[in-house]
Motif scaffolding. Structure first.
Motif, PDB file in Angstrom:
ATOM      1  N   PRO A 143       3.892  -4.395  -5.965  1.00 12.37           N
ATOM      2  CA  PRO A 143       2.572  -3.640  -5.479  1.00 12.37           C
ATOM      3  C   PRO A 143       2.511  -3.155  -4.043  1.00 12.37           C
ATOM      4  N   ILE A 144       2.010  -2.136  -3.788  1.00 13.10           N
ATOM      5  CA  ILE A 144       1.875  -1.422  -2.521  1.00 13.10           C
ATOM      6  C   ILE A 144       0.920  -2.624  -1.626  1.00 13.10           C
ATOM      7  N   ALA A 145       0.076  -3.178  -2.223  1.00 13.45           N
ATOM      8  CA  ALA A 145      -0.520  -4.311  -1.568  1.00 13.45           C
ATOM      9  C   ALA A 145       0.390  -5.321  -1.170  1.00 13.45           C
ATOM     10  N   GLU A 146       1.181  -5.842  -1.833  1.00 10.59           N
ATOM     11  CA  GLU A 146       2.148  -6.800  -1.391  1.00 10.59           C
ATOM     12  C   GLU A 146       3.145  -6.432  -0.135  1.00 10.59           C
ATOM     13  N   GLU A 204      -4.810   0.879  -1.512  1.00 12.18           N
ATOM     14  CA  GLU A 204      -3.818   0.104  -1.148  1.00 12.18           C
ATOM     15  C   GLU A 204      -2.714   0.914  -0.180  1.00 12.18           C
ATOM     16  N   ALA A 207       1.992  -4.218   2.261  1.00 14.52           N
ATOM     17  CA  ALA A 207       1.065  -4.449   3.270  1.00 14.52           C
ATOM     18  C   ALA A 207       0.969  -5.866   3.825  1.00 14.52           C
ATOM     19  N   ASP A 208       0.872  -6.764   2.912  1.00 15.74           N
ATOM     20  CA  ASP A 208       0.625  -8.525   3.011  1.00 15.74           C
ATOM     21  C   ASP A 208       2.002  -8.999   3.707  1.00 15.74           C
ATOM     22  N   SER A 262      -4.171   0.863   3.078  1.00 17.27           N
ATOM     23  CA  SER A 262      -3.957  -0.513   3.626  1.00 17.27           C
ATOM     24  C   SER A 262      -2.604  -0.796   4.411  1.00 17.27           C
ATOM     25  N   LEU A 263      -1.687  -0.108   3.515  1.00 11.06           N
ATOM     26  CA  LEU A 263      -0.290  -0.108   4.030  1.00 11.06           C
ATOM     27  C   LEU A 263      -0.044   0.487   5.106  1.00 11.06           C
TER      28      LEU A 263
END
Length: 94
Positions: free
Chosen positions: A63-66, A10, A68-69, A13-14
């Motif tokens: 979340p880190i993924a959020e 994640e 990045a999104d 991804s960021l």
């Protein structure tokens, strides 16, 4: 996403989202393209800053993924609509 680094997926991804957001093609030498490039770059820097600030402020809830999104979504809202620099055209104008 394939493993680009030894960082957690994640985080990779960021970082990739940030690089994609800030990696803009150089503008052409035509009137107005440099200004358009600057405006797109400025908006994207603001969006990346907001995404990272939210992640730092709400680290326990976001979340880190959020993040990045968020960066990817806002990058799509500010596409590079100017004409990119073309070395072959620039050489012809010498």
């Amino acid at each position: 996403m394939s493993r680009l680094t030894d960082l957690p997926g994640e985080v990779t991804s960021l970082v990739a989202a940030i690089v994609e957001a800030l990696d803009l093609p150089l503008p052409s030498i035509e009137d107005g393209d440099e200004r358009k490039h600057y405006r797109v770059q400025e908006k994207r820097v603001q969006d990346v800053t907001i995404g990272l600030s939210m992640l730092l402020r709400y680290a326990n809830e976001m979340p880190i993924a959020e993040a990045a999104d968020y960066v990817r979504d806002w990058t799509k809202r500010h596409p590079a609509t100017y004409t990119p620099f073309d070395i072959t055209q620039a050489e012809g104008k010498r």
